[in-house]
Design a protein around this motif. Structure first.
Motif, PDB file in Angstrom:
ATOM      1  N   ALA A  43      20.691   0.540  -0.101  1.00 21.99           N
ATOM      2  CA  ALA A  43      20.121   1.880  -0.291  1.00 21.99           C
ATOM      3  C   ALA A  43      18.624   1.919  -0.005  1.00 21.99           C
ATOM      4  CB  ALA A  43      20.380   2.344  -1.729  1.00 21.99           C
ATOM      5  N   SER A  44      18.041   0.786   0.360  1.00 21.77           N
ATOM      6  CA  SER A  44      16.588   0.681   0.525  1.00 21.77           C
ATOM      7  C   SER A  44      16.115   1.141   1.897  1.00 21.77           C
ATOM      8  CB  SER A  44      16.151  -0.780   0.315  1.00 21.77           C
ATOM      9  OG  SER A  44      16.564  -1.254  -0.947  1.00 21.77           O
ATOM     10  N   LYS A  45      14.906   1.682   1.907  1.00 19.37           N
ATOM     11  CA  LYS A  45      14.238   2.038   3.167  1.00 19.37           C
ATOM     12  C   LYS A  45      13.255   0.954   3.592  1.00 19.37           C
ATOM     13  CE  LYS A  45      16.134   6.093   3.672  1.00 19.37           C
ATOM     14  NZ  LYS A  45      17.147   6.314   4.745  1.00 19.37           N
ATOM     15  N   SER A  46      12.798   0.167   2.609  1.00 14.81           N
ATOM     16  CA  SER A  46      11.941  -0.982   2.922  1.00 14.81           C
ATOM     17  C   SER A  46      12.255  -2.101   1.932  1.00 14.81           C
ATOM     18  CB  SER A  46      10.457  -0.612   2.871  1.00 14.81           C
ATOM     19  OG  SER A  46      10.104  -0.089   1.610  1.00 14.81           O
ATOM     20  N   ILE A  47      12.138  -3.336   2.418  1.00 16.56           N
ATOM     21  CA  ILE A  47      12.509  -4.514   1.622  1.00 16.56           C
ATOM     22  C   ILE A  47      11.509  -5.627   1.895  1.00 16.56           C
ATOM     23  CG2 ILE A  47      14.298  -6.243   1.163  1.00 16.56           C
ATOM     24  CD1 ILE A  47      16.239  -4.190   2.654  1.00 16.56           C
ATOM     25  N   SER A  56       0.815  -1.219   0.000  1.00 14.94           N
ATOM     26  CA  SER A  56       0.000   0.000   0.000  1.00 14.94           C
ATOM     27  C   SER A  56       0.847   1.266   0.000  1.00 14.94           C
ATOM     28  CB  SER A  56      -0.967   0.003   1.191  1.00 14.94           C
ATOM     29  OG  SER A  56      -0.253  -0.109   2.416  1.00 14.94           O
ATOM     30  N   ASN A  57       1.742   1.399   0.986  1.00 14.39           N
ATOM     31  CA  ASN A  57       2.516   2.643   1.071  1.00 14.39           C
ATOM     32  C   ASN A  57       3.855   2.406   1.772  1.00 14.39           C
ATOM     33  OD1 ASN A  57       3.087   5.391   0.846  1.00 14.39           O
ATOM     34  ND2 ASN A  57       2.154   5.832   2.828  1.00 14.39           N
ATOM     35  N   PRO A  58       4.778   1.686   1.117  1.00 13.35           N
ATOM     36  CA  PRO A  58       6.056   1.380   1.764  1.00 13.35           C
ATOM     37  C   PRO A  58       6.991   2.581   1.776  1.00 13.35           C
ATOM     38  CG  PRO A  58       6.085   0.575  -0.485  1.00 13.35           C
ATOM     39  CD  PRO A  58       4.696   1.096  -0.227  1.00 13.35           C
ATOM     40  N   PRO A  59       7.860   2.688   2.789  1.00 10.67           N
ATOM     41  CA  PRO A  59       8.888   3.725   2.774  1.00 10.67           C
ATOM     42  C   PRO A  59       9.760   3.544   1.522  1.00 10.67           C
ATOM     43  CG  PRO A  59       8.719   2.739   4.956  1.00 10.67           C
ATOM     44  CD  PRO A  59       7.900   1.895   4.042  1.00 10.67           C
ATOM     45  N   LYS A  60      10.041   4.626   0.837  1.00  8.53           N
ATOM     46  CA  LYS A  60      10.822   4.563  -0.407  1.00  8.53           C
ATOM     47  C   LYS A  60      12.273   4.978  -0.157  1.00  8.53           C
ATOM     48  CE  LYS A  60       7.226   3.573  -3.087  1.00  8.53           C
ATOM     49  NZ  LYS A  60       6.706   4.450  -4.124  1.00  8.53           N
ATOM     50  N   PRO A  61      13.236   4.450  -0.921  1.00  7.92           N
ATOM     51  CA  PRO A  61      13.027   3.438  -1.958  1.00  7.92           C
ATOM     52  C   PRO A  61      12.719   2.059  -1.384  1.00  7.92           C
ATOM     53  CG  PRO A  61      15.366   3.940  -1.722  1.00  7.92           C
ATOM     54  CD  PRO A  61      14.653   4.903  -0.842  1.00  7.92           C
TER      55      PRO A  61
END
Length: 419
Positions: free
Chosen positions: A332-336, A206-211
């Motif tokens: 570099a990801s904020k969510s995985i 729905s709305n994951p932290p980006k990137p």
């Protein structure tokens, strides 16, 4: 968010709770207690609220299918087969009840059936716990028609005033004990495990932290089409690994040797690649490979430094150039979200890629990223490499987590009250 046991009064109430105690058994002994331990926080909380009683229900395997498979093997081996003895050793909940009792430090009574147990429930002492026999011993549990399911669901509903579903692993099943029972209950809430699963999985679609990076692996594209399409909507990068990667590489015109390929899904792979490009989602496919001359732990290992795999070779893992791409993207990801290995990690010679992914996700989590490991072989991988505790959330439901990530409404969650 769903309402949980913390949102309702339980004092003096009789509670019936669906748990997922579908645990590995051998000779009547629990082999892995992960799912039992995952349910303990909810069970303990309920008991701390001074309920009238707590009735637990779960399935354990699929008795008919398990017995049929075992019988076929016995016949093939020329051995006698005793179905009742087989089920007694594999599909009975009594040993699970005894195991739970040892972990709970409180007496857990056992009922030999799901039907006709109202008197036993009523005779429990205040705060007493009762474990019902395997729900799948009743054909009504998994019946396709609503009327048949309701026979069992209505009976189960007489055992409690509050229905608690903490069995995320079966939430994708519209069964009598997971969803239909809610029709006959006044209060339907989730347990803490169910709450945690929804809390971590829902933002990923729905709305994951980006990137946000989605890592999707496993053997076949056919089993992951819906989840790939769903995650494309919010992903910044999509890592495609495992056997399914070779279908995508072939769709791009590369040679894949004798690697696993689903030729009938070549066009599907092309469509997904086009959709990703249109949505500016970075697709990461293997750019080098670790190959074997066959699917075996003893296969001769060959490192292929480029995209194209030569004839006679089978892609079994990713190479160092691909791992370098993974490293840059994952860290570099904020969510995985991770569902499926990127290589045949069961074979040590081809486990490096999946182990590296696991450790990269753990490192990213340590730096503040939110990580969700979505069930199945990915869970087996993080357990094998002993880093499950370094992830934000490791899902307890293989099929359920996959369907959730596909964006499907899960019946066992849909019946719960929301807040």
């Amino acid at each position: 968010m769903i309402k949980t046991v913390k949102d309702v009064a339980l004092a003096g109430k009789s509670v019936i709770m669906r748990v997922d105690f579908n645990v590995p058994m051998k000779d009547g002994v629990v082999q892995d207690d992960t799912r039992i331990m995952a349910a303990l926080p909810t069970i303990k909380y309920i008991l701390e609220q001074s309920p009238r009683s707590l009735v637990l229900m779960s399935h354990l395997g699929d008795p008919d299918k398990d017995a049929k498979k075992a019988q076929e093997k016995a016949e093939k081996d020329g051995k006698a087969f005793d179905k009742e003895k087989f089920i007694a050793g594999k599909n009975r909940m009594a040993p699970v009840a005894a195991y739970l009792e040892s972990k709970l430090g409180k007496k857990v009574e056992f009922a030999p059936s799901c039907m006709g147990q109202k008197a036993k429930v009523d005779s429990l002492p205040a705060g007493g716990v009762l474990m019902l026999e395997n729900t799948r011993f009743h054909k009504e549990e998994t019946a396709k028609d609503a009327a048949s399911q309701e026979v069992l669901a209505k009976e189960l509903a007489t055992y409690g005033e509050v229905f608690v579903n903490d069995a995320f692993g079966t939430a994708h099943r519209a069964h009598a004990s997971t969803a239909t029972i809610a029709k006959f209950m006044k209060v339907n809430v989730g347990g803490f495990l169910m709450e945690k699963e929804v809390k971590y999985l829902d933002p990923m679609i729905s709305n994951p932290p980006k990137p946000m990076t989605a890592i999707i692996g496993g053997a076949k594209v056919s089993s992951k089409i819906a989840v790939l399409e769903s995650l494309l909507k919010n992903a910044s990068a999509l890592i495609i690994g495992g056997g399914m990667a070779y279908t995508f590489l072939k769709a791009q015109g590369h040679t894949v040797g004798k690697s696993l390929v689903e030729d009938e899904f070549i066009d599907t792979a092309k469509s997904l690649l086009s959709a990703a490009a249109a949505q500016h989602v970075k697709i990461i496919l293997p750019v080098d490979h670790v190959c074997g001359d066959g699917f075996s732990p003893d296969a001769k290992v060959t490192n292929v430094p480029g995209l194209d795999i030569p004839d006679g070779q089978m892609g079994m893992d990713v190479g160092p150039k691909t791992i370098a791409l993974y490293t840059e993207t994952i860290l570099a990801s904020k969510s995985i979200v991770w569902n499926g290995p990127v290589g045949v990690f069961e074979f040590d010679a081809f486990a490096k890629g999946t182990e590296t992914v696991a450790r990269l996700v753990a490192d990213a989590t340590g730096k503040g990223a939110i990580s969700v490991v979505g069930g199945g072989d990915s869970v087996a991988a993080v357990n094998k490499f002993n880093i499950a505790d370094k992830m934000s959330h490791v899902s307890t439901g293989g099929g359920a987590s996959l369907e959730f990530l596909e964006g499907k409404i899960l019946p066992g969650i849909a019946v719960l009250e929301t807040k």
